[in-house]
Scaffold this motif. Structure first.
Motif, PDB file in Angstrom:
ATOM      1  N   ASP A  70       0.821  -1.215   0.000  1.00 60.16           N
ATOM      2  CA  ASP A  70       0.000   0.000   0.000  1.00 60.16           C
ATOM      3  C   ASP A  70       0.859   1.271   0.000  1.00 60.16           C
ATOM      4  O   ASP A  70       0.486   2.268  -0.628  1.00 60.16           O
ATOM      5  CB  ASP A  70      -0.961   0.004   1.194  1.00 60.16           C
ATOM      6  CG  ASP A  70      -2.098  -1.002   0.999  1.00 60.16           C
ATOM      7  OD1 ASP A  70      -2.387  -1.345  -0.171  1.00 60.16           O
ATOM      8  OD2 ASP A  70      -2.686  -1.444   2.003  1.00 60.16           O
ATOM      9  N   VAL A 243      -8.186   9.077  -0.520  1.00 57.68           N
ATOM     10  CA  VAL A 243      -8.619   8.672   0.821  1.00 57.68           C
ATOM     11  C   VAL A 243      -7.410   8.263   1.656  1.00 57.68           C
ATOM     12  O   VAL A 243      -7.252   8.701   2.797  1.00 57.68           O
ATOM     13  CB  VAL A 243      -9.625   7.504   0.751  1.00 57.68           C
ATOM     14  CG1 VAL A 243     -10.046   7.074   2.152  1.00 57.68           C
ATOM     15  CG2 VAL A 243     -10.843   7.885  -0.072  1.00 57.68           C
ATOM     16  N   HIS A 244      -6.562   7.451   1.059  1.00 60.34           N
ATOM     17  CA  HIS A 244      -5.395   6.948   1.786  1.00 60.34           C
ATOM     18  C   HIS A 244      -4.540   8.106   2.317  1.00 60.34           C
ATOM     19  O   HIS A 244      -4.107   8.100   3.466  1.00 60.34           O
ATOM     20  CB  HIS A 244      -4.566   6.048   0.871  1.00 60.34           C
ATOM     21  CG  HIS A 244      -3.475   5.322   1.579  1.00 60.34           C
ATOM     22  ND1 HIS A 244      -3.596   4.011   1.974  1.00 60.34           N
ATOM     23  CD2 HIS A 244      -2.242   5.717   1.975  1.00 60.34           C
ATOM     24  CE1 HIS A 244      -2.482   3.643   2.592  1.00 60.34           C
ATOM     25  NE2 HIS A 244      -1.641   4.655   2.590  1.00 60.34           N
ATOM     26  N   PHE A 247      -5.863  10.423   5.433  1.00 58.33           N
ATOM     27  CA  PHE A 247      -5.846   9.904   6.812  1.00 58.33           C
ATOM     28  C   PHE A 247      -4.518   9.172   7.029  1.00 58.33           C
ATOM     29  O   PHE A 247      -4.478   7.941   7.040  1.00 58.33           O
ATOM     30  CB  PHE A 247      -7.022   8.947   7.031  1.00 58.33           C
ATOM     31  CG  PHE A 247      -8.366   9.573   6.797  1.00 58.33           C
ATOM     32  CD1 PHE A 247      -9.061  10.168   7.851  1.00 58.33           C
ATOM     33  CD2 PHE A 247      -8.925   9.582   5.531  1.00 58.33           C
ATOM     34  CE1 PHE A 247     -10.293  10.758   7.632  1.00 58.33           C
ATOM     35  CE2 PHE A 247     -10.159  10.173   5.304  1.00 58.33           C
ATOM     36  CZ  PHE A 247     -10.848  10.765   6.358  1.00 58.33           C
ATOM     37  N   VAL A 250      -3.166   5.393   9.186  1.00 57.24           N
ATOM     38  CA  VAL A 250      -4.202   4.549   9.815  1.00 57.24           C
ATOM     39  C   VAL A 250      -4.344   3.216   9.079  1.00 57.24           C
ATOM     40  O   VAL A 250      -3.802   3.032   7.991  1.00 57.24           O
ATOM     41  CB  VAL A 250      -5.571   5.266   9.847  1.00 57.24           C
ATOM     42  CG1 VAL A 250      -5.482   6.570  10.619  1.00 57.24           C
ATOM     43  CG2 VAL A 250      -6.116   5.478   8.430  1.00 57.24           C
ATOM     44  N   LYS A 251      -5.078   2.293   9.690  1.00 57.46           N
ATOM     45  CA  LYS A 251      -5.355   1.001   9.054  1.00 57.46           C
ATOM     46  C   LYS A 251      -6.698   1.058   8.331  1.00 57.46           C
ATOM     47  O   LYS A 251      -7.606   1.754   8.757  1.00 57.46           O
ATOM     48  CB  LYS A 251      -5.439  -0.090  10.133  1.00 57.46           C
ATOM     49  CG  LYS A 251      -4.099  -0.517  10.698  1.00 57.46           C
ATOM     50  CD  LYS A 251      -4.225  -1.944  11.269  1.00 57.46           C
ATOM     51  CE  LYS A 251      -2.874  -2.516  11.641  1.00 57.46           C
ATOM     52  NZ  LYS A 251      -2.266  -1.790  12.785  1.00 57.46           N
ATOM     53  N   TRP A 252      -6.812   0.287   7.278  1.00 56.90           N
ATOM     54  CA  TRP A 252      -8.073   0.248   6.517  1.00 56.90           C
ATOM     55  C   TRP A 252      -8.652  -1.141   6.507  1.00 56.90           C
ATOM     56  O   TRP A 252      -9.500  -1.489   5.769  1.00 56.90           O
ATOM     57  CB  TRP A 252      -7.851   0.753   5.081  1.00 56.90           C
ATOM     58  CG  TRP A 252      -7.428   2.166   5.101  1.00 56.90           C
ATOM     59  CD1 TRP A 252      -6.159   2.645   4.966  1.00 56.90           C
ATOM     60  CD2 TRP A 252      -8.265   3.322   5.307  1.00 56.90           C
ATOM     61  NE1 TRP A 252      -6.157   4.014   5.071  1.00 56.90           N
ATOM     62  CE2 TRP A 252      -7.433   4.450   5.271  1.00 56.90           C
ATOM     63  CE3 TRP A 252      -9.639   3.496   5.501  1.00 56.90           C
ATOM     64  CZ2 TRP A 252      -7.930   5.747   5.451  1.00 56.90           C
ATOM     65  CZ3 TRP A 252     -10.128   4.775   5.667  1.00 56.90           C
ATOM     66  CH2 TRP A 252      -9.286   5.891   5.644  1.00 56.90           C
TER      67      TRP A 252
ATOM     68  N   ARG B  63     -11.180   4.831  -5.522  1.00 54.82           N
ATOM     69  CA  ARG B  63     -10.636   5.535  -4.352  1.00 54.82           C
ATOM     70  C   ARG B  63     -10.443   4.631  -3.138  1.00 54.82           C
ATOM     71  O   ARG B  63     -10.082   5.118  -2.059  1.00 54.82           O
ATOM     72  CB  ARG B  63     -11.567   6.698  -3.974  1.00 54.82           C
ATOM     73  CG  ARG B  63     -11.536   7.827  -4.978  1.00 54.82           C
ATOM     74  CD  ARG B  63     -12.507   8.912  -4.615  1.00 54.82           C
ATOM     75  NE  ARG B  63     -13.902   8.497  -4.842  1.00 54.82           N
ATOM     76  CZ  ARG B  63     -14.960   9.206  -4.479  1.00 54.82           C
ATOM     77  NH1 ARG B  63     -14.795  10.362  -3.849  1.00 54.82           N
ATOM     78  NH2 ARG B  63     -16.178   8.783  -4.746  1.00 54.82           N
ATOM     79  N   PRO B  65      -9.080   2.688  -0.192  1.00 54.12           N
ATOM     80  CA  PRO B  65      -7.833   3.142   0.440  1.00 54.12           C
ATOM     81  C   PRO B  65      -6.727   2.101   0.596  1.00 54.12           C
ATOM     82  O   PRO B  65      -5.648   2.427   1.105  1.00 54.12           O
ATOM     83  CB  PRO B  65      -8.305   3.617   1.814  1.00 54.12           C
ATOM     84  CG  PRO B  65      -9.530   2.818   2.088  1.00 54.12           C
ATOM     85  CD  PRO B  65     -10.175   2.549   0.759  1.00 54.12           C
ATOM     86  N   MET B  67      -4.962  -1.762  -1.289  1.00 58.20           N
ATOM     87  CA  MET B  67      -5.044  -2.692  -2.415  1.00 58.20           C
ATOM     88  C   MET B  67      -6.076  -3.782  -2.128  1.00 58.20           C
ATOM     89  O   MET B  67      -6.858  -4.162  -2.987  1.00 58.20           O
ATOM     90  CB  MET B  67      -3.676  -3.325  -2.690  1.00 58.20           C
ATOM     91  CG  MET B  67      -2.720  -2.410  -3.411  1.00 58.20           C
ATOM     92  SD  MET B  67      -3.276  -2.010  -5.099  1.00 58.20           S
ATOM     93  CE  MET B  67      -2.463  -3.333  -6.018  1.00 58.20           C
ATOM     94  N   ARG B  69      -8.694  -3.695  -0.150  1.00 60.34           N
ATOM     95  CA  ARG B  69     -10.066  -3.152  -0.228  1.00 60.34           C
ATOM     96  C   ARG B  69     -10.474  -2.909  -1.676  1.00 60.34           C
ATOM     97  O   ARG B  69     -11.617  -3.105  -2.056  1.00 60.34           O
ATOM     98  CB  ARG B  69     -10.165  -1.849   0.566  1.00 60.34           C
ATOM     99  CG  ARG B  69      -9.970  -1.982   2.056  1.00 60.34           C
ATOM    100  CD  ARG B  69     -11.079  -2.758   2.720  1.00 60.34           C
ATOM    101  NE  ARG B  69     -10.851  -2.867   4.147  1.00 60.34           N
ATOM    102  CZ  ARG B  69     -11.372  -3.820   4.915  1.00 60.34           C
ATOM    103  NH1 ARG B  69     -12.154  -4.751   4.380  1.00 60.34           N
ATOM    104  NH2 ARG B  69     -11.136  -3.857   6.198  1.00 60.34           N
ATOM    105  N   VAL B 176     -13.142  -2.132  11.398  1.00 55.69           N
ATOM    106  CA  VAL B 176     -11.809  -1.524  11.331  1.00 55.69           C
ATOM    107  C   VAL B 176     -11.908  -0.008  11.529  1.00 55.69           C
ATOM    108  O   VAL B 176     -11.131   0.592  12.272  1.00 55.69           O
ATOM    109  CB  VAL B 176     -11.116  -1.871   9.989  1.00 55.69           C
ATOM    110  CG1 VAL B 176      -9.867  -1.033   9.776  1.00 55.69           C
ATOM    111  CG2 VAL B 176     -10.773  -3.354   9.942  1.00 55.69           C
ATOM    112  N   GLN B 184     -11.825   8.201  11.781  1.00 57.42           N
ATOM    113  CA  GLN B 184     -12.393   7.007  11.138  1.00 57.42           C
ATOM    114  C   GLN B 184     -13.670   6.566  11.849  1.00 57.42           C
ATOM    115  O   GLN B 184     -14.644   6.189  11.216  1.00 57.42           O
ATOM    116  CB  GLN B 184     -11.376   5.859  11.150  1.00 57.42           C
ATOM    117  CG  GLN B 184     -10.269   6.026  10.116  1.00 57.42           C
ATOM    118  CD  GLN B 184      -9.259   4.893  10.221  1.00 57.42           C
ATOM    119  OE1 GLN B 184      -8.691   4.661  11.290  1.00 57.42           O
ATOM    120  NE2 GLN B 184      -9.050   4.181   9.125  1.00 57.42           N
TER     121      GLN B 184
END
Lengths: 252, 317
Positions: A70, A243-244, A247, A250-252, B63, B65, B67, B69, B176, B184
């Motif tokens: 990522d 988006v990445h 923020f 952070v974790k997604w 978009r 956030p 890979m 996802r 998450v 978040q």
């Protein structure tokens, strides 16, 4: 450049091609000309993004800076992306999409075939998995080139325009810098000159069946592999990374 | 005249006897015209919902956030296209063509689930949709695996498997986010606030205001009523909300020991009917997008047909 650094750059070039083309195709999801084709294009987009993902994981390991796939996708800026110019070109219409796909799929099919013989075990293994998908991609876009070329006067004209405008990105597919040639000498990288004949003859065969002429007298563009892109890539990355980057950490 | 009438009565009797024995009605079986009409409407609406439902989620593929996802979301939207495909085929087995169904969708004659007329505004909406919208859809679809029309029931079996995966991944996205940074968590709560009520509306009007329900239950197309399914969804979802530390946006939520279920507040039925009648935030956009891609694809479909015809002629010659 030491050999780890040039291997890292080499993996990025392969991964970036797959990711950016997959991303472009994923923009079309829900917008296909009919449902079955929509599904096919999403499927190909997924294959490409999936292959890119395996390559980024490997690249991150080779780089050895504790980064993840990522980080490589979402935190590099435009100049650090090393994909060829062809794959970042926009989805002007279905003829452009299929022409872009056909040129890349043909290159990628012979490239992955050759990469399976790489001395680098990981690259060879990823290529062995990818080639199964590339074989289907090649058939899919080749069939569309024939349908559109042969179909109606409108589809023929649209396809002709697409070839005329995308042909300038063909030569870049085969460009190799000194660091890459060094990897070729070590049996790690694919010698792209060795697959050019196969590429040219497959393209010629399909285009002939489709009743299309190979464009001539086109000035060839390049730069993507050095991180000098067309203006399209910046917007693609701005969207993809929004988006990445909003923020951090952070974790997604 | 008399004998024809008798025949029809006999046919209805046979049809109802099959339903009474819980046997499936198959495409070649005789069925009452109203049964056919009801199912064509329901299955095509269901197919259209899958297809229009690709848009609000497709909105976030580029978009996503991470890979992982991105790949999961793209696969999910692709699954929905596949569901649309099975469902159009099931409806086609009742004697309507896909072109006719698309025409009805484009002109507004056919409806689709109103939930897709709400906008997807943040990444958390991908979690909320998977969890709540797919969750509500599953309630309905699990029941439809036992619906009386064979091709529809069989399509549902396949669809349910994929939908429960979608629901899990949606809940995981929310989990998450809810345990992530304050921003978040706020994003997750905001998405829950916006999607909660529209999800409850997905089960349709209250039983007393659902004119088609009684007949659908009699024909075993539906096995449970709108209110029963809605209640089950609320019962299941409230504890899931609490488990990840979010708050149900309904002050009236309260466990009712007597009914072994949650009491909940009144749905805003004015909003429900506003969206059903075409005035939701995205009704016009969704259809305009659908028509645009259909129209832009016209020359591609023509080219494919022309090529296929030329090929057939060559083969015939």
């Amino acid at each position: 450049m030491n050999s780890q650094a040039s291997l890292f750059q080499y993996i990025l070039k392969i991964a970036d091609n797959q990711l950016i083309l997959g991303h472009r195709l994923s923009e079309q999801c829900s917008k296909g000309p009919f449902l079955e084709e929509d599904i096919a294009c999403s499927n190909i987009a997924l294959d490409l993004i999936g292959a890119a993902n395996s390559l980024y994981i490997y690249a991150a390991a080779i780089e050895g800076e504790n980064k993840t796939e990522d980080d490589l996708v979402f935190l590099r800026s435009e100049r650090a992306f090393k994909n060829v110019l062809l794959v970042e070109q926009p989805n002007t219409d279905f003829a452009y999409i299929m022409c872009r796909q056909f040129l890349f799929d043909t290159y990628d099919y012979f490239f992955q075939q050759a990469l399976q013989k790489s001395n680098d075990q990981t690259l060879a293994a990823i290529a062995a998995k990818t080639i199964k998908e590339s074989t289907y991609h090649l058939r899919h876009s080749g069939n569309w080139i024939i349908r559109l070329g042969d179909g109606t006067p409108e589809s023929n004209l649209r396809l002709k325009n697409a070839f005329t405008n995308l042909w300038c990105y063909v030569d870049e597919l085969f460009e190799q810098d000194a660091a890459e040639l060094d990897l070729v000498a070590q049996g790690i990288a694919v010698d792209t000159q060795s697959i050019k004949t196969q590429f040219t003859s497959h393209i010629a065969e399909i285009m002939q069946t489709a009743g299309m002429e190979i464009p001539s007298g086109i000035f060839m563009q390049s730069g993507g592999k050095k991180g000098v892109h067309t203006e399209h890539l910046g917007f693609l990355l701005a969207e993809m990374q929004s988006v990445h980057r909003s923020f951090p950490g952070v974790k997604w | 005249m008399n004998s024809l009438k008798l025949d029809e009565n006999q046919l209805i009797e046979n049809f109802e006897a099959k339903l009474a024995k819980n046997e499936m009605i198959e495409p070649k079986d005789w069925m009452p015209a109203q049964y056919r009409k009801h199912l064509i409407r329901q299955i095509s609406q269901h197919a259209h919902s899958e297809i229009i439902g690709m848009q609000p989620e497709g909105n976030w593929i580029t978009r996503a956030p991470s890979m992982r996802r991105k790949m999961v979301l793209l696969a999910k939207v692709q699954d929905e296209a596949g569901h649309g495909l099975y469902l159009y085929s099931a409806a086609e087995s009742m004697g309507i063509s896909r072109e006719e169904m698309l025409e009805q969708l484009h002109t507004g004659e056919a409806k689709y689930s109103s939930i897709f007329n709400y906008p997807t505004l943040t990444w958390a909406d991908m979690g909320a949709i998977g969890w709540l919208v797919d969750g509500a859809a599953i309630m309905n679809q699990v029941m439809l695996q036992r619906t009386s029309y064979g091709p529809y029931a069989r399509a549902m079996v396949r669809i349910c498997k994929e939908e429960s995966f979608h629901q899990r991944q949606g809940y995981e996205i929310m989990n998450v986010l809810a345990s992530g940074s304050p921003e978040q968590k706020e994003m997750a709560q905001d998405a829950l606030n916006r999607w909660w009520w529209p999800s409850l509306m997905m089960f349709g009007p209250r039983d007393e205001e659902s004119p088609n329900s009684a007949q659908a239950i009699k024909w075993k197309i539906k096995r449970e009523t709108n209110d029963q399914l809605r209640q089950r969804f609320v019962n299941q979802t409230v504890s899931q909300v609490e488990k990840i530390g979010l708050v149900v946006p309904d002050k009236a939520i309260k466990w009712n020991e007597a009914k072994k279920g949650y009491d909940f507040g009144e749905i805003n039925w004015d909003e429900f009917w506003t969206v059903v009648k075409g005035n939701g935030p995205c009704n016009k956009l969704r259809i305009a997008n659908k028509i645009k891609s259909h129209d832009e694809g016209a020359w591609v479909r023509e080219a494919a047909n022309a090529h296929a015809e030329k090929n057939n002629k060559t083969k015939a010659a």
